[in-house]
Design an enzyme around this catalytic site. Structure first.
Site, PDB file in Angstrom:
ATOM      1  N   HIS A   1       0.831  -1.216   0.000  1.00  0.00           N
ATOM      2  CA  HIS A   1       0.000   0.000   0.000  1.00  0.00           C
ATOM      3  C   HIS A   1       0.865   1.267   0.000  1.00  0.00           C
ATOM      4  CE1 HIS A   1      -4.125  -1.649   0.382  1.00  0.00           C
ATOM      5  NE2 HIS A   1      -3.459  -2.707   0.827  1.00  0.00           N
TER       6      HIS A   1
ATOM      7  N   GLY B   1      -9.517 -12.073  -9.089  1.00  0.00           N
ATOM      8  CA  GLY B   1      -9.926 -11.465  -7.812  1.00  0.00           C
ATOM      9  C   GLY B   1      -9.176 -12.023  -6.627  1.00  0.00           C
ATOM     10  N   ALA B   2      -7.934 -12.468  -6.826  1.00  0.00           N
ATOM     11  CA  ALA B   2      -7.178 -13.089  -5.736  1.00  0.00           C
ATOM     12  C   ALA B   2      -5.979 -12.257  -5.327  1.00  0.00           C
ATOM     13  CB  ALA B   2      -6.739 -14.490  -6.156  1.00  0.00           C
ATOM     14  N   GLY B   3      -5.892 -11.031  -5.807  1.00  0.00           N
ATOM     15  CA  GLY B   3      -4.778 -10.166  -5.416  1.00  0.00           C
ATOM     16  C   GLY B   3      -3.552 -10.342  -6.287  1.00  0.00           C
ATOM     17  N   LEU B   4      -3.702 -11.016  -7.448  1.00  0.00           N
ATOM     18  CA  LEU B   4      -2.557 -11.205  -8.348  1.00  0.00           C
ATOM     19  C   LEU B   4      -2.721 -10.339  -9.599  1.00  0.00           C
ATOM     20  CD1 LEU B   4      -2.118 -15.054  -7.909  1.00  0.00           C
ATOM     21  CD2 LEU B   4      -0.846 -13.221  -6.780  1.00  0.00           C
TER      22      LEU B   4
ATOM     23  N   SER C   1      -5.340  -9.647 -11.777  1.00  0.00           N
ATOM     24  CA  SER C   1      -5.938 -10.084 -13.037  1.00  0.00           C
ATOM     25  C   SER C   1      -6.434  -8.872 -13.826  1.00  0.00           C
ATOM     26  CB  SER C   1      -7.078 -11.075 -12.785  1.00  0.00           C
ATOM     27  OG  SER C   1      -7.982 -10.553 -11.847  1.00  0.00           O
TER      28      SER C   1
ATOM     29  N   GLU D   1      -8.269   1.815 -15.846  1.00  0.00           N
ATOM     30  CA  GLU D   1      -8.739   1.355 -14.526  1.00  0.00           C
ATOM     31  C   GLU D   1      -9.190   2.516 -13.654  1.00  0.00           C
ATOM     32  OE1 GLU D   1      -7.739  -1.899 -11.982  1.00  0.00           O
ATOM     33  OE2 GLU D   1      -5.984  -2.302 -13.217  1.00  0.00           O
TER      34      GLU D   1
ATOM     35  N   ASP E   1       0.644  -1.943 -10.335  1.00  0.00           N
ATOM     36  CA  ASP E   1       0.276  -3.168 -11.062  1.00  0.00           C
ATOM     37  C   ASP E   1       0.581  -3.106 -12.553  1.00  0.00           C
ATOM     38  OD1 ASP E   1      -0.510  -3.871  -8.567  1.00  0.00           O
ATOM     39  OD2 ASP E   1      -2.654  -3.716  -8.948  1.00  0.00           O
TER      40      ASP E   1
HETATM   41  C1  GLA Z   1      -3.899  -3.132  -5.160  1.00  0.00           C
HETATM   42  C2  GLA Z   1      -3.711  -1.891  -6.003  1.00  0.00           C
HETATM   43  C3  GLA Z   1      -2.237  -1.492  -6.084  1.00  0.00           C
HETATM   44  C4  GLA Z   1      -1.611  -1.413  -4.681  1.00  0.00           C
HETATM   45  C5  GLA Z   1      -1.925  -2.673  -3.885  1.00  0.00           C
HETATM   46  C6  GLA Z   1      -1.480  -2.586  -2.439  1.00  0.00           C
HETATM   47  O1  GLA Z   1      -3.340  -4.232  -5.794  1.00  0.00           O
HETATM   48  O2  GLA Z   1      -4.212  -2.097  -7.313  1.00  0.00           O
HETATM   49  O3  GLA Z   1      -2.111  -0.281  -6.780  1.00  0.00           O
HETATM   50  O4  GLA Z   1      -2.050  -0.267  -4.024  1.00  0.00           O
HETATM   51  O5  GLA Z   1      -3.312  -2.961  -3.879  1.00  0.00           O
HETATM   52  O6  GLA Z   1      -0.087  -2.553  -2.331  1.00  0.00           O
END
Ligand code: GLA
Length: 413
Positions: free
Chosen positions: A55, A148-151, A153, A186, A198
């Protein structure tokens, strides 16, 4: 509970494997879109895992992500007319529109990502000039990345779409322009207040390296990582990140609010990243508790990310892993974006000899954890994490080794 991307295309995207998976994807394209004489172009776009700098991107801080060898597959065929047909192997319902009549508002569905990118790309060509070959197209999406798993997508789809359409339409955009289109899509069309990490992690990936990205000025460099001494594993809690969008936007807002307050008392700061631990110490009692917790994470995480960079350069993976685990604790206690499932995955991994560190990855609130371990320890870590998680949660999580990736590319079969 969900699982990995539910399509029959498992396995990493080494170029050989990628060709096999995309061969199957092309067959799926013909059955969804029909036969035709024009060439079907195939592309791969990776996902990403964030190792350091949790973050920090939207606070102007440094981050260290890497692209991973799982991602989005695109099959694209140009059309004779101006129609755009978007389809996904995960959804029987696609979207059709005429170029020049793109949807103006988001729908809340996956199609918002490619539509957002197309809207951005179309700003970059001048129809009067006549050079770019911009005509309608059929596009089929698929992949082997958990959604939707934090990778990431979403960034994988956006950067992949910008890259692929730049190729087939011959727009001549630089990689940085493609990344910017993905980011603007986005932020502006989909409406997530995401930071820059990302799309940069995906668009500027280099195999065998982490990306060091300074989000204050967008400068970056590639730092080598020795995969013979360090494995990067990902464990999927299977819990969908339901709160992710709303809580993520709330964290962005809280960070911006606490920065507005701190800057009254700390001269010369441009973003929260600029507040040093000393300055923060002097002023923290003036802040309301929740904002104090958010800022204390950011201030400490900046220092930790620089220290992690040094540990990586020194090849000290044990120390690097300790920083990773400290990041998790801070995201859990100070930034409050973890969940009992993510905490359990982290704890279980740390119980195994040879595991260097672990943390939640992405925004949090469910999704995946990342684990750094000595390659010899990988089977023990995977078995132990699967065993403990399924005992306590009644569901067997996927735990796999991910490799780095070279970023979006065209695949020739
Ligand atoms: C998500 C956001 C990123 C980043 C992370 C946290 O993946 O898309 O921009 O802020 O959370 O590190």
């Amino acid at each position: 509970m969900g699982s990995w991307y539910p399509c029959s295309m498992p396995g990493p995207a080494t170029n050989d494997n990628c060709a096999t998976l995309l061969g199957k994807h092309r067959i799926a394209f013909y059955s969804r879109m029909g036969e035709g004489h024009r060439t079907v172009h195939l592309f791969f776009s990776p996902g990403r895992v964030n190792l350091f700098g949790g973050h920090l991107d939207y606070n102007g801080g440094p981050v260290m992500p890497t692209a991973i060898d799982r991602g989005t597959f695109l099959a694209i065929r140009l059309r004779e007319d101006g129609l755009v047909r978007l389809q996904s192997r995960l959804d029987s319902q696609g979207l059709e529109f005429e170029l020049g009549h793109e949807p103006k508002a988001k729908s809340g569905r996956w199609v918002d990502y490619p539509v957002g990118v197309i809207r951005e790309l179309l700003k970059h060509f001048d129809a009067g000039d006549g050079t770019p070959d911009v005509r309608g197209l059929d596009v089929l999406y698929g992949g082997n990345l958990p959604v939707g798993a934090g990778l990431s997508s979403s960034a994988s789809i956006c950067v992949g779409t910008a890259f692929a359409l730049n190729e087939v339409w011959g727009l001549g955009l630089s990689r940085q322009d493609q990344v910017q289109c993905a980011l603007d899509a986005e932020r502006e069309f989909v409406g997530v207040k995401c930071g820059i990490m990302d799309p940069f992690a995906i668009g500027l990936a280099k195999p065998g390296h982490l990306l060091w990205l300074d989000c204050r000025n967008e400068s970056f460099e590639h730092l080598p990582i020795d995969f013979k001494k360090l494995s990067i594993m990902v464990a999927n809690s299977g819990v969908q990140r339901e709160l992710a969008a709303s809580e993520f936007n709330k964290r962005v807002q809280q960070c911006s609010q606490v920065f507005e307050e701190l800057k009254q008392w700390v001269p010369g700061v441009q973003c929260l990243r600029d507040v040093t631990p000393l300055e923060f110490e002097k002023n923290r009692t003036r802040l309301e508790p929740v904002l104090e917790r958010r800022a204390s994470h950011v201030v400490a995480e900046v220092v930790r990310t620089f220290a992690a960079r040094q540990a990586l350069l020194d090849g000290d993976y044990r120390r690097l892993g300790q920083f990773m685990t400290e990041t998790h604790r801070s995201l859990r206690d100070r930034f409050e974006v973890s969940s009992p499932e993510l905490d359990l995955l982290v704890e279980a991994a740390l119980e195994v000899e040879g595991c260097y560190g672990s943390r939640l990855t992405g925004a949090g609130f469910g999704g995946c954890t990342v684990i750094m371990a000595h390659p010899d320890a990988v089977p023990d870590v995977a078995n132990h994490v699967r065993g403990r998680y399924s005992e306590e949660k009644g569901w067997m999580p996927d735990v796999e080794v991910f490799h780095g990736d070279e970023g979006p590319r065209s695949i020739q079969l």
